[in-house]
Write a protein that holds these residues in place. Structure first.
Motif, short mmCIF file in Angstrom:
data_model
loop_
_atom_site.label_atom_id
_atom_site.label_comp_id
_atom_site.label_asym_id
_atom_site.label_seq_id
_atom_site.Cartn_x
_atom_site.Cartn_y
_atom_site.Cartn_z
N VAL A 1 -20.09 -42.98 -38.06
CA VAL A 1 -19.97 -41.36 -38.43
C VAL A 1 -18.80 -40.85 -38.22
O VAL A 1 -18.13 -41.18 -37.15
CB VAL A 1 -21.13 -40.82 -37.75
N ASN B 1 -16.04 -37.05 -38.80
CA ASN B 1 -15.91 -35.62 -39.38
C ASN B 1 -15.58 -35.60 -40.78
O ASN B 1 -15.00 -36.37 -41.28
CB ASN B 1 -14.58 -34.75 -38.59
N PHE C 1 -20.63 -34.10 -41.51
CA PHE C 1 -20.18 -35.35 -41.14
C PHE C 1 -20.08 -36.24 -42.61
O PHE C 1 -20.58 -36.04 -43.35
CB PHE C 1 -21.40 -36.08 -40.40
#
Length: 236
Positions: free
Chosen positions: A149, A151, A225
């Motif tokens: 995961v 930004n 995300f």
């Protein structure tokens, strides 16, 4: 300098994740953030349980807690002693082995059913990205999975009201090299650090990974995300 940044940021890192203090964008923003966090956590949960897992750049334990609950054994690696200390306090689990090591130099002593890294891919210089994915492949058992995961390219929720601070962390981020790799981040105490920060679009990243021999899916949770679940393409 990236290591020094995370050493200094360790005490305030969780404020960013839990939208506290200067990261508090109000109830609507927090609700949207938490909804997307739940999406990513649910996607990770589909890959658990496993026998043994590896977490690269484990940080303060935000994801270690989920991995420790879903793996019989978990190895958590980070270069920064301050975040490992916080992680140990927040994840009092006997099945976690912590290793302090520079991930650009570290090599695994065993292979794992699941390799996880959160908000680490974007900190890897493009020049060594192939080396990193080779390392990840070498960490996996046959049939093993990868989950990550990070930004979104325009993090912070561009459609939502927010404090008047630079994206992505509302902590003051300024691009220093005409859209390339280096940004300057400002901590709550005013100190500035230069770090690597590369952003990826889901489809473009998946295309790059397919060329590197991976299959799977990379997608967005919405505003905040990017995340993916991967496996070596040659495997069933």
């Amino acid at each position: 300098e990236q290591k020094e940044y995370y050493r200094a940021r360790a005490p305030e890192y969780d404020d960013w994740w839990f939208r506290r203090g200067r990261y508090d964008g109000g109830p609507d923003h927090t609700a949207a953030w938490n909804t997307e966090v739940a999406i990513v956590e649910a996607a990770l949960g589909k890959l658990l349980p496993v026998e043994n897992a590896l977490e690269l750049a484990c940080g303060t334990g935000l994801w270690t807690r989920h991995l420790a609950a879903g793996a019989a054994r978990l190895t958590a690696v980070d270069a920064v002693p301050e975040v490992i200390a916080i992680n140990r306090q927040q994840v009092p689990a006997g099945n976690v082995e912590y290793i302090q090591a520079d991930l650009f130099q570290w090599r695994p002593a065993e292979r794992y059913d699941l390799v996880f890294f959160g908000f680490w891919l974007s900190h890897i210089p493009a020049a060594v990205l192939d080396d990193f994915w080779t390392l990840v492949a070498g960490c996996l058992n046959p049939g093993g999975r990868v989950f990550f995961v990070d930004n979104m390219p325009a993090p912070g929720g561009t459609k939502l009201s927010k404090p008047n601070l630079s994206q992505p962390n509302w902590g003051g981020e300024r691009r220093l090299d005409d859209g390339q790799e280096i940004v300057e981040r400002t901590l709550a105490d005013g100190r500035n650090f230069r770090i690597v920060k590369n952003y990826f679009e889901p489809d473009a990243l998946m295309a790059q990974l397919a060329m590197r021999g991976w299959r799977g899916r990379v997608r967005s949770s919405g505003d905040f995300f990017i995340f993916g679940a991967l496996q070596r393409a040659a495997e069933g």
